[in-house]
Design a protein around this motif. Structure first.
Motif, PDB file in Angstrom:
ATOM      1  N   SER A  72       0.804  -1.220   0.000  1.00 53.28           N
ATOM      2  CA  SER A  72       0.000   0.000   0.000  1.00 53.28           C
ATOM      3  C   SER A  72       0.838   1.271   0.000  1.00 53.28           C
ATOM      4  CB  SER A  72      -0.945   0.009   1.213  1.00 53.28           C
ATOM      5  OG  SER A  72      -0.212  -0.076   2.422  1.00 53.28           O
ATOM      6  N   SER A  73       2.149   1.166   0.259  1.00 52.19           N
ATOM      7  CA  SER A  73       3.009   2.350   0.286  1.00 52.19           C
ATOM      8  C   SER A  73       4.467   1.910   0.265  1.00 52.19           C
ATOM      9  CB  SER A  73       2.735   3.201   1.539  1.00 52.19           C
ATOM     10  OG  SER A  73       3.059   2.466   2.713  1.00 52.19           O
ATOM     11  N   GLY A  74       5.362   2.890   0.222  1.00 51.86           N
ATOM     12  CA  GLY A  74       6.782   2.644   0.406  1.00 51.86           C
ATOM     13  C   GLY A  74       7.395   1.666  -0.572  1.00 51.86           C
ATOM     14  N   GLY A  78       6.971  -1.580  -1.002  1.00 46.12           N
ATOM     15  CA  GLY A  78       6.047  -2.480  -1.673  1.00 46.12           C
ATOM     16  C   GLY A  78       5.349  -1.835  -2.850  1.00 46.12           C
ATOM     17  N   LEU A  79       4.885  -0.614  -2.667  1.00 47.41           N
ATOM     18  CA  LEU A  79       4.206   0.090  -3.759  1.00 47.41           C
ATOM     19  C   LEU A  79       5.185   0.394  -4.891  1.00 47.41           C
ATOM     20  CD1 LEU A  79       1.715   1.399  -4.960  1.00 47.41           C
ATOM     21  CD2 LEU A  79       2.173   3.438  -3.568  1.00 47.41           C
ATOM     22  N   ALA A  80       6.408   0.761  -4.557  1.00 48.29           N
ATOM     23  CA  ALA A  80       7.407   1.034  -5.595  1.00 48.29           C
ATOM     24  C   ALA A  80       7.701  -0.228  -6.407  1.00 48.29           C
ATOM     25  CB  ALA A  80       8.691   1.570  -4.964  1.00 48.29           C
ATOM     26  N   ILE A  81       7.812  -1.375  -5.736  1.00 51.01           N
ATOM     27  CA  ILE A  81       8.060  -2.623  -6.456  1.00 51.01           C
ATOM     28  C   ILE A  81       6.849  -2.984  -7.308  1.00 51.01           C
ATOM     29  CG2 ILE A  81       8.421  -5.106  -6.193  1.00 51.01           C
ATOM     30  CD1 ILE A  81      10.125  -4.489  -3.725  1.00 51.01           C
ATOM     31  N   ALA A  82       5.645  -2.800  -6.780  1.00 52.67           N
ATOM     32  CA  ALA A  82       4.441  -3.093  -7.555  1.00 52.67           C
ATOM     33  C   ALA A  82       4.368  -2.219  -8.802  1.00 52.67           C
ATOM     34  CB  ALA A  82       3.202  -2.886  -6.683  1.00 52.67           C
ATOM     35  N   ARG A  83       4.696  -0.949  -8.660  1.00 54.64           N
ATOM     36  CA  ARG A  83       4.676  -0.053  -9.822  1.00 54.64           C
ATOM     37  C   ARG A  83       5.673  -0.523 -10.879  1.00 54.64           C
ATOM     38  NH1 ARG A  83       5.469   4.172  -7.231  1.00 54.64           N
ATOM     39  NH2 ARG A  83       3.300   4.815  -6.994  1.00 54.64           N
ATOM     40  N   MET A  84       6.856  -0.915 -10.443  1.00 53.83           N
ATOM     41  CA  MET A  84       7.858  -1.419 -11.382  1.00 53.83           C
ATOM     42  C   MET A  84       7.365  -2.683 -12.084  1.00 53.83           C
ATOM     43  SD  MET A  84      10.212  -4.053 -11.720  1.00 53.83           S
ATOM     44  CE  MET A  84      10.365  -4.656 -10.033  1.00 53.83           C
ATOM     45  N   LEU A  85       6.734  -3.587 -11.335  1.00 52.31           N
ATOM     46  CA  LEU A  85       6.210  -4.806 -11.946  1.00 52.31           C
ATOM     47  C   LEU A  85       5.126  -4.480 -12.973  1.00 52.31           C
ATOM     48  CD1 LEU A  85       6.089  -7.023  -8.745  1.00 52.31           C
ATOM     49  CD2 LEU A  85       7.519  -7.456 -10.754  1.00 52.31           C
ATOM     50  N   GLY A  86       4.298  -3.477 -12.674  1.00 50.07           N
ATOM     51  CA  GLY A  86       3.323  -3.029 -13.651  1.00 50.07           C
ATOM     52  C   GLY A  86       3.998  -2.532 -14.924  1.00 50.07           C
ATOM     53  N   GLU A  87       5.056  -1.763 -14.774  1.00 51.64           N
ATOM     54  CA  GLU A  87       5.812  -1.272 -15.930  1.00 51.64           C
ATOM     55  C   GLU A  87       6.360  -2.422 -16.762  1.00 51.64           C
ATOM     56  OE1 GLU A  87       8.781   1.144 -14.140  1.00 51.64           O
ATOM     57  OE2 GLU A  87       7.394   2.769 -13.596  1.00 51.64           O
ATOM     58  N   VAL A 107      15.293   3.677   4.587  1.00 51.27           N
ATOM     59  CA  VAL A 107      14.616   4.043   3.349  1.00 51.27           C
ATOM     60  C   VAL A 107      13.568   5.098   3.693  1.00 51.27           C
ATOM     61  CG1 VAL A 107      13.264   3.203   1.385  1.00 51.27           C
ATOM     62  CG2 VAL A 107      14.967   1.711   2.455  1.00 51.27           C
ATOM     63  N   ASP A 108      13.395   6.066   2.825  1.00 57.82           N
ATOM     64  CA  ASP A 108      12.451   7.159   3.076  1.00 57.82           C
ATOM     65  C   ASP A 108      11.019   6.664   2.915  1.00 57.82           C
ATOM     66  OD1 ASP A 108      11.191   9.560   3.467  1.00 57.82           O
ATOM     67  OD2 ASP A 108      11.750  10.411   1.517  1.00 57.82           O
ATOM     68  N   MET A 118      18.302   9.560   2.854  1.00 53.95           N
ATOM     69  CA  MET A 118      17.879   8.166   2.926  1.00 53.95           C
ATOM     70  C   MET A 118      17.804   7.536   1.535  1.00 53.95           C
ATOM     71  SD  MET A 118      14.865   8.136   5.803  1.00 53.95           S
ATOM     72  CE  MET A 118      15.215   8.503   7.525  1.00 53.95           C
ATOM     73  N   ILE A 119      17.842   6.222   1.525  1.00 49.99           N
ATOM     74  CA  ILE A 119      17.626   5.455   0.300  1.00 49.99           C
ATOM     75  C   ILE A 119      16.196   5.688  -0.174  1.00 49.99           C
ATOM     76  CG2 ILE A 119      17.499   3.075  -0.581  1.00 49.99           C
ATOM     77  CD1 ILE A 119      19.638   2.434   1.660  1.00 49.99           C
ATOM     78  N   ARG A 120      15.995   5.684  -1.483  1.00 47.38           N
ATOM     79  CA  ARG A 120      14.674   5.878  -2.048  1.00 47.38           C
ATOM     80  C   ARG A 120      13.984   4.531  -2.266  1.00 47.38           C
ATOM     81  NH1 ARG A 120      13.737  10.482  -0.672  1.00 47.38           N
ATOM     82  NH2 ARG A 120      11.955  10.485  -2.105  1.00 47.38           N
ATOM     83  N   PRO A 121      12.664   4.453  -2.108  1.00 43.08           N
ATOM     84  CA  PRO A 121      11.975   3.199  -2.446  1.00 43.08           C
ATOM     85  C   PRO A 121      12.265   2.740  -3.863  1.00 43.08           C
ATOM     86  CG  PRO A 121      10.502   4.652  -1.240  1.00 43.08           C
ATOM     87  CD  PRO A 121      11.744   5.456  -1.536  1.00 43.08           C
ATOM     88  N   GLU A 122      12.460   3.707  -4.764  1.00 43.43           N
ATOM     89  CA  GLU A 122      12.738   3.353  -6.158  1.00 43.43           C
ATOM     90  C   GLU A 122      14.119   2.719  -6.320  1.00 43.43           C
ATOM     91  OE1 GLU A 122       9.485   5.993  -5.755  1.00 43.43           O
ATOM     92  OE2 GLU A 122      11.562   6.315  -5.104  1.00 43.43           O
TER      93      GLU A 122
END
Length: 240
Positions: free
Chosen positions: A12-14, A16-25, A189-190, A206-210
């Motif tokens: 839902s955030s952070g 996990g959401l960054a990884i989900a967005r990448m998987l969508g891409e 991580v931020d 901090m490290i970025r979720p991306e």
């Protein structure tokens, strides 16, 4: 229907959401799982508006029935599983003399028990993907504190160290089935989880979720012959 599919917990955030967005891409169909329905639904809608194929299944992942429900919903919609991301986690600080049993159990259940249950429930689907292309992937979010234990985060550190050990065991057990496992071990991580330290460490430092999601993108593109057991993400200026 998507040609490849993934489950992402803590989506839902952070991270996990960054990884989900990448998987969508990358064209994956994705089942998003997290504890809070409203927050998860908002994250899923954000990804749908970006054109990605997602569904969201909310539930307390510390509970066995919730894990089973996520996997069942995923199989019903996508019929396959190529990537499992065990990212849901919780950290509660306390001196050892002040550890509350309820908070101890919560961290054990979410950080360690849930990933183990997801492996168990997903094993058949992951083996099917591994048989097909020899490159099924499980990503387990650990922490730098799993590499070197932190005072007042002793339970969190212990669970994350256990995740690293379990990841190593899964590579030995499942690699012959075409299933790889990688433990991600980031420093701060931020995300909302690190709000407690942002008075001392600036979010910009901090490290970025991306950063984490791009590392997972790399893992997706490796040949079946290459296994990366763990990745350590250190902040610039920290001792390695």
């Amino acid at each position: 229907m998507a040609q490849r599919a993934a489950i992402v917990t803590g989506a839902s955030s952070g991270i996990g959401l960054a990884i989900a967005r990448m998987l969508g891409e990358e064209g994956y169909g994705i089942t998003l799982a997290a504890r809070r329905p409203e927050k998860l639904a908002a994250a899923a809608q954000e990804l749908r508006e970006a054109g990605y194929d997602v569904q969201d299944v909310a539930g307390p992942l510390s509970e066995e029935d919730a894990v089973k429900a996520v996997v069942a919903a995923h199989e019903q919609r996508y019929g396959r599983l190529d990537v499992l991301v065990n990212n849901a986690g919780v950290g509660i600080g306390a001196a050892v003399a002040d550890i509350e049993t309820k908070r101890l159990d919560m961290q054990l259940d979410v950080n360690l028990r849930a990933p183990i249950l997801f492996y168990r429930e997903c094993a058949r689907l992951l083996r099917a993907a591994g048989s097909e292309h020899r490159n099924a992937l499980v990503v387990n979010t650990s922490s730098i504190s799993g590499k070197r234990g932190q005072a007042w985060l002793s339970i969190y550190s212990a669970t994350k160290a256990a995740v690293i050990g379990f990841t190593e065991a899964m590579n030995k057990e499942l690699n012959a089935d075409g299933i790889k496992s990688t433990a991600l071990c980031p420093a701060f991580v931020d995300t909302a989880m690190t709000d407690f330290v942002k008075g001392h460490v600036q979010p910009s430092d901090m490290i970025r979720p991306e950063d984490i999601s791009e590392a997972v993108r790399m893992l997706l593109k490796l040949s079946p012959a290459c296994i990366v057991p763990e990745i350590i993400f250190a902040r610039a200026g920290e001792d390695l």
